[in-house]
Enzyme design. Structure first.
Site, PDB file in Angstrom:
ATOM      1  N   ASP A  41       0.819  -1.215   0.000  1.00 26.05           N
ATOM      2  CA  ASP A  41       0.000   0.000   0.000  1.00 26.05           C
ATOM      3  C   ASP A  41       0.856   1.271   0.000  1.00 26.05           C
ATOM      4  OD1 ASP A  41      -2.022  -1.810   0.328  1.00 26.05           O
ATOM      5  OD2 ASP A  41      -2.899  -0.854   2.092  1.00 26.05           O
ATOM      6  N   HIS A 182       3.788  -2.238   3.099  1.00 29.58           N
ATOM      7  CA  HIS A 182       3.819  -0.881   2.529  1.00 29.58           C
ATOM      8  C   HIS A 182       5.131  -0.705   1.767  1.00 29.58           C
ATOM      9  CE1 HIS A 182       0.904  -0.642   5.797  1.00 29.58           C
ATOM     10  NE2 HIS A 182       0.323   0.311   5.095  1.00 29.58           N
TER      11      HIS A 182
HETATM   12 ZN    ZN Z   1      -2.727   3.180   3.091  1.00 34.55          ZN
END
Ligand code: ZN
Length: 224
Positions: A41, A182
């Site tokens: 993400d 991430h």
């Molecule tokens: Zn996010």
């Protein structure tokens, strides 16, 4: 067993061995393997290409939930991801709390990102993950994309050590997990270098979320 029967049986076994690989290679996915999807993400960032290349070198693909504003600034990274078989998904334009926005603002956050992804890659994203996981029933109805959360959180945003991040993932791992990472930290790539070999050792195939969902639906709709 007579000689004749033995010959027939042998012929049957030999033909099966010869024919079987033809069958198995015609099937794109191995429906009986254990599967995992790793999602990234908040990118693309300066670390994303290294993650894409590492996955590629190890025969894996991932799903990148990109922010529209970052995708605009890192168009070549998105192309590199697509060229290496990864999936691009929508994670809003600017990472807002969706429940704090007006309907028009919500639609804009999503549609703007859809257009950016389409303009860069030639394809529309089919998956959406709300920023902060912040969504409600009303917003869900407004969104014309499949909403995907995660089942295994690496907590790479919180922990600084690649070892800790890897162990957060590995100690809870199960078939069909969707791992949350991430691609905005160097340590995420370092953790990946521990996670990927371990998952392979455990017999997992690392595929995109759409592939994982397709396989899951295949099993759900199969009659046992
Ligand atoms: Zn996010």
């Amino acid at each position: 067993m007579g000689d004749y029967m033995k010959k027939i049986l042998l012929l049957f076994i030999v033909s099966f061995i010869l024919i079987y690989p033809t069958f198995s290679t015609s099937i794109k996915y191995n429906y009986n393997k254990k599967n995992i999807a790793i999602t990234f993400d908040d990118g693309p960032s300066i670390y994303t290409n290294d993650i894409i290349n590492y996955l590629y070198e190890n025969g894996c693909t991932g799903t990148f939930f990109v922010l529209g504003n970052k995708a605009l600034k890192n168009q070549n990274t998105l192309l590199n991801a697509i060229n290496k078989g990864n999936e691009i998904a929508n994670h809003t334009y600017s990472h807002p709390w969706l429940t704090h926005l007006s309907d028009e603002e919500i639609i804009e956050e999503i549609n703007k990102t859809q257009d950016i992804i389409k303009n860069i890659t030639g394809n529309r994203a089919t998956l959406f993950r709300p920023s902060y996981g912040d969504i409600n029933k009303k917003i869900k109805k407004m969104i014309n994309l499949r909403i995907v959360f995660w089942t295994n959180d690496s907590r790479d945003w919180k922990y600084k050590s690649a070892k800790t991040i890897a162990s957060n993932v590995i100690r809870n791992i199960k078939d069909n997990d969707i791992i949350l990472m991430h691609d905005t930290h160097k340590r995420t790539l370092d953790a990946l270098k521990i996670i990927v070999p371990k998952l392979k050792e455990l017999g997992y195939e690392i595929i995109t979320v759409s592939e994982l969902l397709r396989i899951r639906e295949y099993h759900e709709f199969s009659i046992y």
